[in-house]
Design an enzyme around this catalytic site. Sequence first.
Site, PDB file in Angstrom:
ATOM      1  N   LEU A 254       0.840  -1.196   0.000  1.00  0.00           N
ATOM      2  CA  LEU A 254       0.000   0.000   0.000  1.00  0.00           C
ATOM      3  C   LEU A 254       0.876   1.247   0.000  1.00  0.00           C
ATOM      4  O   LEU A 254       0.539   2.249  -0.648  1.00  0.00           O
ATOM      5  CB  LEU A 254      -0.936   0.005   1.212  1.00  0.00           C
ATOM      6  CG  LEU A 254      -1.838   1.238   1.327  1.00  0.00           C
ATOM      7  CD1 LEU A 254      -2.782   1.332   0.137  1.00  0.00           C
ATOM      8  CD2 LEU A 254      -2.627   1.211   2.625  1.00  0.00           C
ATOM      9  N   TYR A 255       1.974   1.207   0.733  1.00  0.00           N
ATOM     10  CA  TYR A 255       2.904   2.345   0.725  1.00  0.00           C
ATOM     11  C   TYR A 255       3.311   2.674  -0.706  1.00  0.00           C
ATOM     12  O   TYR A 255       3.254   3.828  -1.146  1.00  0.00           O
ATOM     13  CB  TYR A 255       4.132   2.018   1.568  1.00  0.00           C
ATOM     14  CG  TYR A 255       5.262   3.006   1.410  1.00  0.00           C
ATOM     15  CD1 TYR A 255       5.142   4.309   1.881  1.00  0.00           C
ATOM     16  CD2 TYR A 255       6.453   2.640   0.780  1.00  0.00           C
ATOM     17  CE1 TYR A 255       6.175   5.230   1.726  1.00  0.00           C
ATOM     18  CE2 TYR A 255       7.490   3.542   0.625  1.00  0.00           C
ATOM     19  CZ  TYR A 255       7.347   4.834   1.101  1.00  0.00           C
ATOM     20  OH  TYR A 255       8.372   5.730   0.948  1.00  0.00           O
ATOM     21  N   ALA A 256       3.728   1.643  -1.458  1.00  0.00           N
ATOM     22  CA  ALA A 256       4.127   1.850  -2.848  1.00  0.00           C
ATOM     23  C   ALA A 256       2.963   2.390  -3.677  1.00  0.00           C
ATOM     24  O   ALA A 256       3.147   3.268  -4.529  1.00  0.00           O
ATOM     25  CB  ALA A 256       4.631   0.541  -3.442  1.00  0.00           C
ATOM     26  N   THR A 258       0.474   4.275  -2.685  1.00  0.00           N
ATOM     27  CA  THR A 258       0.217   5.694  -2.402  1.00  0.00           C
ATOM     28  C   THR A 258       1.278   6.581  -3.054  1.00  0.00           C
ATOM     29  O   THR A 258       0.979   7.689  -3.498  1.00  0.00           O
ATOM     30  CB  THR A 258       0.175   5.972  -0.897  1.00  0.00           C
ATOM     31  OG1 THR A 258       1.427   5.601  -0.272  1.00  0.00           O
ATOM     32  CG2 THR A 258      -0.959   5.203  -0.231  1.00  0.00           C
TER      33      THR A 258
END
Length: 429
Positions: A254-256, A258
């Site tokens: 999810l970090y990637a 965003t």
Amino acid sequence: MAPPPDTSKTTKLERYNSYIRRVNSTKLLAASTNLLFRATLLTAVVLILLFTLHYPPLLAGHHPSAASAHSHRSLLSSYSSYGGATWEREVRRSATPRRRGGLSVLVTGAAGFVGTHCSLALKKRGDGVLGLDNFNSYYDPSLKRSRQKLLSHHGILVIDADINDSKLLIKLFDVVPFSHVLHLAAQAGVRYAMRNPQSYVASNVAGLVSLFEVAAKHADPQPAIVWASSSSVYGLNTAVPFSELHRTDRPASLYAATKKAGEAIAHTYNHIYGLSITGLRFFTVYGPWGRPDMAYFFFTKAILSGNAITLFKTRDGVDVQRDFTYIDDVVQGCLGALDTAGKSTGTGGKKRGPAQLRVYNLGNTSPVPVGKMVAILEELLAKKAKKNVVTMPRNGDVPYTHANVTLAQKDFKYRPTTDLATGLRRFVK
């Protein structure tokens, strides 16, 4: 011929009944309105009571040192706590360059790892720097407060506020005509996204939009923006070394996702509003004043305390490898991107012409197995690590990163010079 029937009594009766109905209707409406008013008043009182109990810092004043003020931050609190002639004078003093032709830079995430080092480097060469940070508790805020003290010692003011506070951002751009924004504020960490996904959306997506909105529509002049994307956007890409031309539509976390969303949002604001925007894809940055959630940091702490560390191998039994990039090299890249950023072309939310839109890798170009990093730490600490070797779980991490920095070398002479052994020696010291 029979006389017509007398209808006067019937008409009077109907008028009387109509009058009675109107009176009753008016009384009912008045009663309903009165009841609605009382219910609304009661609801408002209850909401105010709950808000007062849940957000005491808003009424008690802003106290940056209080932990509760950070765990329950209101977007209005920072704006209501800042302002006045003295505050504006301090903001201008910090943001005013000391060299001729110097930049005036708003650095978000200034009390973070990369933000602190970039702020110091900008100030050292005579640029004006104003910092902004929300001092959240993703890792120990006391480390961020220590960085803030370091920055203050060098004449850099760091405002305790959130990038989603658009009113404060508008205020800052009213007070200072920033030439540039170095946007480093973000929710970092790949694995933490599985536990607190909303924090990534709030910081990395909503926060980015908040900054772009103010810069595009309220700042005069519009600043050039350099912001931190991530090497994580390459996700499941298997072509190496990673190039800016490679596909980035398969994020592994999810970090990637965003950060990839941020790059798409940057394209939109560049296209519609003429913002000059440069994205930087960092590759595993490390060094002094680093983040405690990074492997080199908590491995060092664990080795010193005698605790075991966990090393990952791929499902094929291969060591996980990272393109470790020393902080000074990343700072060089950030300043190079700022110095070569073109001017934004919009005014008052209207684009006047095409503006610069760029993205660059900032890495070391030399992937190192994590096991080798541990061996270097063991030698520097003169102590063996207790190791648990396990297969990498499906938690968003990728097995391998390797930066191609040809584009950054060409455009602003980015050349990393610090090998892992040298960088770790400085960190351990």
